[in-house]
Design a protein around this motif. Structure first.
Motif, short mmCIF file in Angstrom:
data_model
loop_
_atom_site.label_atom_id
_atom_site.label_comp_id
_atom_site.label_asym_id
_atom_site.label_seq_id
_atom_site.Cartn_x
_atom_site.Cartn_y
_atom_site.Cartn_z
N PHE A 102 -7.74 -3.97 3.75
CA PHE A 102 -7.66 -2.52 3.59
C PHE A 102 -6.44 -1.99 4.33
O PHE A 102 -6.18 -2.41 5.46
N CYS A 103 -5.73 -1.06 3.72
CA CYS A 103 -4.69 -0.37 4.47
C CYS A 103 -5.25 0.97 4.96
O CYS A 103 -6.18 1.52 4.37
N LYS A 104 -4.68 1.43 6.05
CA LYS A 104 -5.06 2.72 6.61
C LYS A 104 -3.81 3.43 7.07
O LYS A 104 -2.90 2.80 7.62
N CYS A 116 0.87 -1.19 0.00
CA CYS A 116 0.00 0.00 0.00
C CYS A 116 0.90 1.23 0.00
O CYS A 116 1.72 1.40 0.91
N ARG A 125 -15.31 -5.18 9.94
CA ARG A 125 -13.90 -4.96 9.65
C ARG A 125 -13.10 -5.13 10.95
O ARG A 125 -13.52 -4.65 12.01
N THR A 155 -0.59 -3.20 12.78
CA THR A 155 -0.23 -1.80 12.64
C THR A 155 1.25 -1.62 12.96
O THR A 155 1.85 -2.44 13.66
N GLN A 202 -7.10 10.43 8.90
CA GLN A 202 -6.85 9.08 8.44
C GLN A 202 -7.33 8.89 7.01
O GLN A 202 -8.30 9.53 6.59
N VAL A 203 -6.63 8.02 6.30
CA VAL A 203 -6.98 7.71 4.91
C VAL A 203 -7.03 6.20 4.77
O VAL A 203 -6.16 5.50 5.28
N TRP A 204 -8.02 5.70 4.03
CA TRP A 204 -8.16 4.27 3.76
C TRP A 204 -7.85 3.97 2.30
O TRP A 204 -8.15 4.78 1.42
N TRP A 225 -3.06 -2.41 8.57
CA TRP A 225 -3.88 -3.27 7.71
C TRP A 225 -5.09 -3.76 8.50
O TRP A 225 -4.96 -4.13 9.69
N TYR A 226 -6.22 -3.79 7.84
CA TYR A 226 -7.47 -4.28 8.41
C TYR A 226 -8.09 -5.22 7.37
O TYR A 226 -7.71 -5.19 6.20
N HIS A 271 -9.03 -5.33 12.89
CA HIS A 271 -7.62 -4.98 12.85
C HIS A 271 -6.78 -6.22 12.56
O HIS A 271 -7.03 -7.30 13.10
#
Length: 118
Positions: free
Chosen positions: A94-96, A22, A45, A50, A106-108, A36-37, A47
């Protein structure tokens, strides 16, 4: 504007491996925590892992010893090496990132599908 682009998902047999990547695009920002989630069908969703900007990591119990999170600060990229994959790891990943650019937010990522099946 900061955007996250994920890659690396796919179909793998039980016991196999995949590596997710990512990368954050944009200018003039710094990245604090990367993570990552995952979300399996009909589940919430959750965890996965991190990593902080100084390299401290945290993993969900279900992936400890099998998954490894790492980051490349020069390229604002986070990786997730997944080994010994099992069918229960099937999910959209998903990455965050926690970004600081004038303020912190925060951005996904858009998500990448990982399917573990024989």
């Amino acid at each position: 504007q900061v955007q996250l682009v994920e890659s690396g998902g796919g179909l793998v047999q039980p016991g196999g491996s995949l590596r997710l990547s990512c990368a954050a695009s944009g200018r003039g920002f710094s990245v604090n925590v990367m993570g990552w989630y995952r979300q399996a069908p009909e589940k919430e969703r959750e965890h996965v892992a991190t990593i902080t900007n100084v390299g401290s990591t945290n993993y969900a119990d279900s992936v400890k010893g099998r998954f490894t999170i790492s980051r490349d600060n020069a390229n604002n990229t986070v990786l997730l090496q997944m080994n010994s994959l099992q069918p229960e790891d099937t999910a959209v990943y998903f990455c965050k990132m926690i970004i600081t650019k004038d303020y912190t937010f925060q951005v996904w990522g858009q998500g990448t599908l990982v399917t573990v099946s024989s």
